[in-house]
Design a protein around this motif. Structure first.
Motif, mmCIF file in Angstrom:
data_model
loop_
_atom_site.group_PDB
_atom_site.id
_atom_site.type_symbol
_atom_site.label_atom_id
_atom_site.label_comp_id
_atom_site.label_asym_id
_atom_site.label_seq_id
_atom_site.Cartn_x
_atom_site.Cartn_y
_atom_site.Cartn_z
ATOM 1 N N ILE A 1 100.065 49.421 63.041
ATOM 2 C CA ILE A 1 99.482 50.259 64.089
ATOM 3 C C ILE A 1 98.032 49.842 64.348
ATOM 4 N N ARG A 2 97.291 49.586 63.287
ATOM 5 C CA ARG A 2 95.901 49.139 63.444
ATOM 6 C C ARG A 2 95.838 47.842 64.260
ATOM 7 N N ALA A 3 96.793 46.938 64.018
ATOM 8 C CA ALA A 3 96.793 45.664 64.736
ATOM 9 C C ALA A 3 97.123 45.827 66.212
ATOM 10 N N VAL A 4 97.991 46.786 66.537
ATOM 11 C CA VAL A 4 98.383 46.947 67.949
ATOM 12 C C VAL A 4 97.475 47.914 68.694
ATOM 13 N N ALA A 5 96.590 48.598 67.970
ATOM 14 C CA ALA A 5 95.703 49.575 68.612
ATOM 15 C C ALA A 5 94.738 48.922 69.596
ATOM 16 N N THR A 6 94.482 47.623 69.412
ATOM 17 C CA THR A 6 93.582 46.904 70.313
ATOM 18 C C THR A 6 94.329 46.263 71.475
ATOM 19 N N GLN A 7 95.626 46.557 71.585
ATOM 20 C CA GLN A 7 96.472 46.033 72.661
ATOM 21 C C GLN A 7 96.392 44.504 72.741
ATOM 22 N N PRO A 8 96.761 43.831 71.652
ATOM 23 C CA PRO A 8 96.647 42.369 71.624
ATOM 24 C C PRO A 8 97.637 41.691 72.565
ATOM 25 N N LYS A 9 97.266 40.501 73.001
ATOM 26 C CA LYS A 9 98.171 39.695 73.826
ATOM 27 C C LYS A 9 99.294 39.116 72.972
ATOM 28 N N LEU A 10 99.029 38.922 71.676
ATOM 29 C CA LEU A 10 99.988 38.331 70.766
ATOM 30 C C LEU A 10 99.801 38.951 69.386
ATOM 31 N N LEU A 11 100.919 39.359 68.778
ATOM 32 C CA LEU A 11 100.888 39.953 67.445
ATOM 33 C C LEU A 11 101.495 38.972 66.449
ATOM 34 N N LEU A 12 100.759 38.679 65.378
ATOM 35 C CA LEU A 12 101.202 37.772 64.324
ATOM 36 C C LEU A 12 101.528 38.591 63.083
ATOM 37 N N LEU A 13 102.738 38.426 62.565
ATOM 38 C CA LEU A 13 103.205 39.188 61.406
ATOM 39 C C LEU A 13 103.604 38.211 60.309
ATOM 40 N N ASP A 14 102.886 38.246 59.196
ATOM 41 C CA ASP A 14 103.106 37.269 58.128
ATOM 42 C C ASP A 14 103.753 37.934 56.917
ATOM 43 N N GLU A 15 105.080 37.824 56.825
ATOM 44 C CA GLU A 15 105.837 38.357 55.681
ATOM 45 C C GLU A 15 105.456 39.814 55.408
ATOM 46 N N VAL A 16 105.487 40.643 56.418
ATOM 47 C CA VAL A 16 104.959 42.001 56.294
ATOM 48 C C VAL A 16 105.826 42.916 55.425
ATOM 49 N N THR A 17 107.036 42.471 55.059
ATOM 50 C CA THR A 17 107.887 43.316 54.210
ATOM 51 C C THR A 17 108.034 42.772 52.796
ATOM 52 N N SER A 18 107.463 41.610 52.501
ATOM 53 C CA SER A 18 107.760 40.953 51.227
ATOM 54 C C SER A 18 107.155 41.665 50.023
ATOM 55 N N ALA A 19 106.120 42.494 50.248
ATOM 56 C CA ALA A 19 105.496 43.202 49.136
ATOM 57 C C ALA A 19 106.076 44.603 48.928
ATOM 58 N N LEU A 20 107.112 44.944 49.707
ATOM 59 C CA LEU A 20 107.645 46.305 49.698
ATOM 60 C C LEU A 20 108.936 46.398 48.885
ATOM 61 N N ASP A 21 109.155 47.572 48.304
ATOM 62 C CA ASP A 21 110.446 47.854 47.695
ATOM 63 C C ASP A 21 111.511 47.864 48.792
ATOM 64 N N PRO A 22 112.753 47.478 48.451
ATOM 65 C CA PRO A 22 113.810 47.360 49.478
ATOM 66 C C PRO A 22 113.992 48.608 50.333
ATOM 67 N N GLU A 23 113.868 49.797 49.729
ATOM 68 C CA GLU A 23 114.104 51.014 50.507
ATOM 69 C C GLU A 23 112.999 51.282 51.526
ATOM 70 N N LEU A 24 111.836 50.614 51.363
ATOM 71 C CA LEU A 24 110.731 50.809 52.301
ATOM 72 C C LEU A 24 110.734 49.775 53.421
ATOM 73 N N VAL A 25 111.531 48.707 53.237
ATOM 74 C CA VAL A 25 111.567 47.638 54.231
ATOM 75 C C VAL A 25 112.072 48.159 55.573
ATOM 76 N N VAL A 26 113.082 49.019 55.529
ATOM 77 C CA VAL A 26 113.737 49.483 56.757
ATOM 78 C C VAL A 26 112.753 50.179 57.688
ATOM 79 N N GLU A 27 111.855 50.995 57.133
ATOM 80 C CA GLU A 27 110.945 51.741 58.001
ATOM 81 C C GLU A 27 109.940 50.816 58.683
ATOM 82 N N VAL A 28 109.531 49.747 57.999
ATOM 83 C CA VAL A 28 108.607 48.798 58.617
ATOM 84 C C VAL A 28 109.323 47.976 59.684
#
Length: 250
Positions: A153-180
């Motif tokens: 949300i912080r990244a999209v709050a500035t209304q970017p032209k392009l959003l880069l997501l680098d392994e944003v779920t790899s540090a999460l427990d499996p049950e938390l991956v779905v919500e992200v």
């Protein structure tokens, strides 16, 4: 009239201490397109995102953002980053700031958005992504999944032209991956242009418009998910996907 690409990468090379990490990468990203980068760890996926965000200086080649070259040494990197959003696997939230303050910091300080307007937009985003009651919370009061949603949300709050997501779920427990992943899916539905690196092959197949397989710094193959996952043309792509399936990650 053909719409201008959001991002065009041509002949991109990057190395460290004499070892090439990216080798002649060519990539185009159209408006509203979602590009997923897949490949083994160390294949160059994260380095590619860091080059796009000018966190790394490229050795050769060019990157154009909305038609303007951003790899020219005369370009102000901070001005470029105002038009980009990036989220890493580590949440990188400021621990001493509330969720609301984390989200509104860049709009207020970098983009000069009035506080009331920035907070109103931030609360709207929090509601949209199921965190409307967490505006006053601090990062250590949130689950890992909630922290990563706040980071996005912080990244999209500035209304970017392009959003880069680098392994944003790899540090999460499996049950938390779905919500992200749900947040990312909502952003796609809203038309956000994104490049993401991921090991979540099923999600990649669902959300990507284009899948790029990198191996040892080379973009081996790219195409729509149906082609890459069902009928890959390159032997190295087939080998990688076979190993992923055998590991149970697909």
């Amino acid at each position: 009239m053909t719409e201008l690409n959001v991002l065009t990468i041509e002949g991109l090379w990057k190395g460290y201490r004499g070892r090439h990490v990216l080798k002649g990468i060519d990539l185009e990203v159209a408006p509203h397109e979602v590009v997923c980068l897949i490949g083994a760890s160390g294949s160059g996926k994260s380095t590619l995102l860091r080059c796009v965000n000018l966190l790394e200086e490229v050795d050769d080649g060019t990157i154009h953002l909305e038609g303007a070259e951003i790899t020219d040494p005369r370009v102000n990197a901070d001005d470029v980053r105002k038009r980009l959003g990036i989220v890493f696997q580590a949440f990188n939230l400021f621990p001493h700031m509330s969720v609301l303050d984390n989200i509104t910091l860049a709009p207020r300080q970098v983009h000069r958005v009035p506080r009331a307007q920035a907070e109103r937009s931030a609360r709207d985003l929090l509601e949209r992504f199921g965190l409307g009651d967490r505006a006053g919370a601090y990062p250590d009061q949130l689950s890992g999944g909630q922290q990563q949603r706040v980071a996005i949300i912080r990244a999209v709050a500035t209304q970017p032209k392009l959003l880069l997501l680098d392994e944003v779920t790899s540090a999460l427990d499996p049950e938390l991956v779905v919500e992200v992943l749900g947040v990312i899916k909502e952003l796609k539905n809203a038309g956000m242009t994104m490049i993401m690196t991921t090991h979540e092959m099923s999600f990649c197949r669902e959300i990507a418009d284009t899948v790029c397989f990198l191996d040892n710094g080379v973009l081996i193959e790219k195409g729509p998910p149906a082609q890459i996952f069902t009928d890959p043309q390159e032997a190295r792509t087939r080998e990688f996907l076979r190993s992923v399936m055998e590991s149970g990650r697909f």
